[in-house]
Design a protein around this motif. Structure first.
Motif: not given
Length: 368
Positions: A164-173, A178-192, A206-210
């Protein structure tokens, strides 16, 4: 030497052991965290900005730190995440055409306390023998008893929730919409660089909070789901475990790295434990038990999955093992579209032996 009269500094370990050094630059202060070491010969900037290292005092085993400066592109998050730096030789001068500035200025900008001139070989040897533990680095060298009292109040990493200390506060893209696939990622400390690796395989993320619920991720209508790396103990992450259970129950494509791998194990009823001193470096040997091939990998974790429980689980397959200590390095579910690894296939800089795992994730999405 740029600084002729640098401040004396100490490293005080939780068991009372003291190591000595000098403050980098003119900075003074005190920093607390769990002391650990990384064996990588390059990539200090990526290490310092990796969210998985949040709350840790980093000992670098490479003798020279700062010699190639910093580059604005070589970051894994928006700020330094380590609690403090301990090194042998700190280079105030740097030489690299691609550098944007010095490591000293980068540390100052992020208000990070660093200590050099430390016998890091002795310190790393001590950690290997006695385990990772809480510590304090400080220029307040005459206040050892006061530092001991403050250090005693620092919570142990075992049982500590830090996502919770490093996760995004709001979802972002991230990536091309226009890419072929869509991935939902849970940010529990994600690296760029994880996001870069998924995006370059024709995926929009789309990156989501923890603490995001499954319904929030599902609303994005993703083709696949990803659980990221991150800091701290995986056990307190009950919301992430509930999310993983829901994705697994619906047999949707799921991939987890590091902390995400541990969350997937816990979601399957397999326990995790705090390691003696963890795996941190870019030279860790892994064996892929499915292909029989070896991989040199980048690793950064202080917790691991219980191998005995994983092997006894009727729906889990141990796919990768660490060749130094035979800990679980990869899992796959036998009847679900789910797999995970304990190491970092996106490592930058680092070996590329494991980049196929991102291709495997996309192939799993295609099969769904």
């Amino acid at each position: 030497m740029k600084y002729q009269k640098r401040q004396k500094a100490i490293i005080l370990l939780a068991d009372g052991t003291i190591f000595y050094g000098k403050a980098v630059g003119n900075k003074q202060g005190t920093a607390f965290g769990e002391v650990c070491f990384n064996t990588g010969m390059t990539g200090y900037q990526e290490i310092f900005t990796d969210p998985s290292y949040f709350g840790q005092l980093m000992v670098t085993t490479n003798a020279h730190i700062g010699n190639y400066g910093v580059n604005d592109e070589e970051i894994e998050s928006d700020s330094i995440k380590i609690a403090g730096l301990i090194c042998k030789n700190f280079s105030y001068d740097y030489s690299r055409d691609a550098a944007n500035g010095s490591l000293e200025d980068f540390l100052d900008k992020n208000n990070l306390l660093a200590i050099s001139d430390v016998d890091t070989r002795a310190l790393v040897s001590y950690i290997r023998d006695n385990g990772a533990m809480n510590a304090v680095i400080s220029t307040d060298v005459d206040n050892v008893e006061g530092l001991k009292k403050q250090l005693a109040e620092v919570p142990d990493m075992n049982g500590l929730e830090l996502a919770s200390k490093v996760s995004t506060k709001e979802p972002y893209y991230f990536g091309d919409e226009n890419a072929t696939y869509k991935v939902a990622a849970l940010d529990i400390g994600i690296k760029k660089n994880i996001l870069r690796n998924i995006a370059k395989r024709d995926a929009y993320i789309k990156v989501f909070p923890y603490n995001a619920k499954f319904e929030e991720l599902e609303a994005f209508k993703p083709d696949g789901y990803f659980l990221s790396n991150g800091p701290g103990d995986p056990e307190p992450l009950v919301e992430a475990q509930a999310l993983a259970k829901e994705i697994i129950k619906r047999d949707l494509p799921l991939f987890g790295i590091c902390l995400g791998h541990q969350v997937i194990a816990l979601a399957n009823g397999v326990s995790t434990y705090k390691m003696h001193h963890g795996h941190r470096g870019i030279n860790h040997p892994i064996k892929n038990l499915v292909t029989g091939k070896g991989e040199i990998t980048s690793q950064n974790h202080g917790f691991a999955v219980n191998r005995e429980e994983a092997e006894a689980h009727p729906d889990l397959q141990v796919t990768h093992v660490h060749l130094n200590d035979h800990t679980v390095a990869g899992l796959a579910m036998k009847s679900k579209n789910c797999f995970s690894v304990q190491y970092h296939p996106e490592a930058s800089p680092g070996p590329h032996d494991s980049s196929y795992l991102f291709d495997q994730f996309i192939e799993n999405i295609k099969k769904n």
